[in-house]
Design an enzyme around this catalytic site. Structure first.
Site, short mmCIF file in Angstrom:
data_model
loop_
_atom_site.label_atom_id
_atom_site.label_comp_id
_atom_site.label_asym_id
_atom_site.label_seq_id
_atom_site.Cartn_x
_atom_site.Cartn_y
_atom_site.Cartn_z
N TYR A 95 63.07 4.95 -34.81
CA TYR A 95 63.61 5.69 -35.97
C TYR A 95 64.23 4.82 -37.06
O TYR A 95 63.99 5.06 -38.25
CB TYR A 95 64.57 6.81 -35.50
CG TYR A 95 63.79 8.01 -35.02
CD1 TYR A 95 63.48 9.05 -35.89
CD2 TYR A 95 63.31 8.07 -33.72
CE1 TYR A 95 62.72 10.13 -35.47
CE2 TYR A 95 62.55 9.14 -33.29
CZ TYR A 95 62.26 10.17 -34.16
OH TYR A 95 61.49 11.23 -33.75
N GLU A 137 63.87 15.01 -28.51
CA GLU A 137 62.89 14.20 -27.77
C GLU A 137 63.50 13.63 -26.49
O GLU A 137 62.82 13.52 -25.47
CB GLU A 137 62.34 13.09 -28.68
CG GLU A 137 61.35 13.68 -29.69
CD GLU A 137 61.11 12.84 -30.92
OE1 GLU A 137 61.35 11.62 -30.90
OE2 GLU A 137 60.68 13.42 -31.94
C1 HEM Z 1 53.57 12.91 -36.28
C2 HEM Z 1 57.49 13.76 -39.00
C3 HEM Z 1 59.63 9.85 -37.10
C4 HEM Z 1 55.35 8.53 -35.24
C5 HEM Z 1 54.46 13.49 -37.15
C6 HEM Z 1 54.22 14.70 -37.89
C7 HEM Z 1 55.30 14.93 -38.65
C8 HEM Z 1 56.25 13.86 -38.41
C9 HEM Z 1 55.50 16.09 -39.61
C10 HEM Z 1 52.95 15.54 -37.80
C11 HEM Z 1 53.07 16.44 -36.61
C12 HEM Z 1 51.79 17.11 -36.22
O1 HEM Z 1 50.82 16.41 -35.94
O2 HEM Z 1 51.77 18.33 -36.17
C13 HEM Z 1 58.43 12.79 -38.69
C14 HEM Z 1 59.78 12.74 -39.23
C15 HEM Z 1 60.39 11.65 -38.70
C16 HEM Z 1 59.40 11.00 -37.84
C17 HEM Z 1 60.37 13.76 -40.20
C18 HEM Z 1 61.78 11.12 -38.91
C19 HEM Z 1 62.85 11.87 -38.99
C20 HEM Z 1 58.64 9.14 -36.45
C21 HEM Z 1 58.84 7.85 -35.81
C22 HEM Z 1 57.63 7.46 -35.32
C23 HEM Z 1 56.68 8.53 -35.61
C24 HEM Z 1 60.16 7.11 -35.73
C25 HEM Z 1 57.28 6.18 -34.59
C26 HEM Z 1 57.19 5.06 -35.18
C27 HEM Z 1 54.50 9.60 -35.37
C28 HEM Z 1 53.13 9.62 -34.88
C29 HEM Z 1 52.63 10.90 -35.17
C30 HEM Z 1 53.69 11.61 -35.84
C31 HEM Z 1 52.41 8.46 -34.21
C32 HEM Z 1 51.23 11.42 -34.85
C33 HEM Z 1 50.39 11.51 -36.05
C34 HEM Z 1 49.28 10.55 -36.15
O3 HEM Z 1 49.13 9.64 -35.35
O4 HEM Z 1 48.55 10.70 -37.13
N1 HEM Z 1 55.71 13.00 -37.47
N2 HEM Z 1 58.24 11.72 -37.86
N3 HEM Z 1 57.33 9.51 -36.30
N4 HEM Z 1 54.79 10.81 -35.94
FE1 HEM Z 1 56.54 11.28 -36.84
#
Ligand code: HEM
Length: 404
Positions: A95, A137
């Site tokens: 994060y 989480e």
């Molecule tokens: C997916 C928001 C932090 C890694 C997503 C999605 C959203 C989101 C909206 C799409 C969900 C879906 O597929 O329905 C956020 C927000 C964060 C945050 C608001 C911070 C407050 C993080 C962090 C990581 C991360 C810290 C790791 C480095 C991912 C990954 C996906 C994902 C790998 C899957 C999408 C893909 O691979 O294309 N997140 N996220 N996110 N997020 Fe986050």
């Protein structure tokens, strides 16, 4: 606790950020991956290329800023994302990295408009939002840990079965001999692969396509277009190179698009193409546990050549005295017409739903490609089905249907 002033600044600058949201998130991903290429082992490169992930993140940041003083409104959406994060092994130490590059992106893209005061307020707001995700989480990791399955685990392909000319099922058992944990019908797993010639690990989510309670997990994967591209890279690799006896890695089942088993309300399971996979899990679960439930199974496919599970659906429906099924073919073959392999022709739209749907108070579960979902959900709403009775899941990052 955020101060009144911080809340005011975040809320008043949210529309500016929203306007340039995709620009900011695209810049964010580019700079973050340059500094932390190891994160490319987690992110889906195809979603990045299509800009879907950038849009999903921008929408969420905007929503979080708008509701910064009442984040509980966003809890259902946060939970859905948290499931995806947990299934990809996103950890709390990630994060601060995302926070640093998101803030840098806001600063560099907005230029002079991003005053030190604005950046300070967004930095504080990010901490609060990130903590909400981390806490949820954390609970999910604890649960996975109780089932002794916190991260990725090796699974062996016990059986590989062609379900149609495009869809193949993989029956999977843990290599270490551990039991398959309980899961809820509709949930998915993340599959992680090392693919020769690829610099980074590849991750994709696949819905489980059989009922819980078996001694295996089953995923059913659709082959994508023949052109080599990031789309279908994992699916086609599974089809072409992962054979019986070989291993892949999985995380524990995740996702909140799940069958409500507390109620016995009538059920409509409506799928298009490979969106049939979570529906198979739900249908078979009903056959195992709620055999008297009133079920209508509607499946749209091009024709019988590409339709998966034809026989399995028929066999399962036959176990359910109050169930009926509709095969809706877009383009039936001559043999389909001769053998009557389908019930209706065309698309699942308002007209078809008007013919089929008998109970508007029922629970409706919908899964398929975006145009299909739009047709079905619009059709159900026109019929007068309440939004809270319509449950749906997209492939890929969530998209706002109304804006699509
Ligand atoms: C997916 C928001 C932090 C890694 C997503 C999605 C959203 C989101 C909206 C799409 C969900 C879906 O597929 O329905 C956020 C927000 C964060 C945050 C608001 C911070 C407050 C993080 C962090 C990581 C991360 C810290 C790791 C480095 C991912 C990954 C996906 C994902 C790998 C899957 C999408 C893909 O691979 O294309 N997140 N996220 N996110 N997020 Fe986050």
């Amino acid at each position: 606790m955020l101060s009144e002033n911080t809340i005011k600044i975040v809320k008043s600058t949210a529309p500016v950020l929203a306007e340039r949201g995709v620009e900011i998130t695209s810049y964010f991903y580019k700079t973050m991956f340059e500094a932390h290429p190891e994160l490319l082992n987690i992110f889906n490169h195809a979603n990045q290329k299509q800009g879907r992930q950038q849009t999903a993140l921008a929408n969420t940041v905007y929503a979080a800023a708008t509701y910064i003083d009442q984040l509980e409104v966003l809890l259902p959406a946060v939970k859905q994302i948290a499931h995806k994060h947990r299934s990809l092994n996103v950890k709390k130490e990630h994060y601060p990295i995302v926070g640093e590059f998101l803030l840098k992106a806001i600063k560099d893209v907005l230029g002079d408009a991003a005053t030190p005061e604005v950046l300070q307020a967004w930095g504080e707001a990010y901490q609060v939002i990130a903590q909400v995700f981390i806490d949820i989480e954390n609970e999910m990791y604890e649960e996975a840990n109780t089932n002794k399955w916190e991260g990725f685990k090796a699974f062996k392909v016990m059986k590989k079965v062609d379900e149609s000319s495009l869809i193949t099922s993989f029956y999977l058992q843990a290599t270490d001999g551990s039991d398959v944990p309980a899961f809820q019908p509709g949930q998915y797993v993340t599959v992680r692969l090392t693919v020769s010639g690829e610099e980074y690990l590849l991750n994709r989510q696949y819905s489980l396509s059989d009922a819980p309670g078996k001694n295996y997990l089953r995923i059913s994967v659709k082959r994508e277009g023949a052109e080599p591209s990031t789309l279908g890279k994992v699916s086609n690799y599974l089809h072409d190179h992962v054979n019986e006896g070989e291993e892949i890695e999985l995380t524990a089942p995740a996702g909140d698009f799940v069958l409500n088993e507390v109620t016995e309300s009538p059920l409509y399971l409506i799928s298009g193409g490979v969106g049939i996979t979570p529906m198979m899990s739900m249908l078979k679960r009903v056959a195992d546990k709620q055999a008297d439930r009133v079920v209508t199974f509607i499946h749209a496919a091009k024709n019988s050549e590409v339709q998966a599970f034809h026989q399995e659906i028929t066999e399962t429906i036959n176990l359910l005295p109050n169930a009926r099924k509709y095969n809706v073919y877009e383009n039936p073959t001559a043999s389909d017409r001769e053998k009557k392999t389908f019930d209706l022709e065309g698309y699942v739209d308002y007209q078809k739903l008007q013919e089929i749907v008998k109970d508007k108070e029922a629970d409706f579960y919908v899964c398929g490609p975006v145009p299909f979902m739009k047709n079905v959900i619009d059709g159900l709403e026109t019929l007068g089905v309440k939004a809270e009775n319509i449950h749906f899941e997209f492939f890929g990052p969530s998209i706002n249907l109304k804006e699509y």
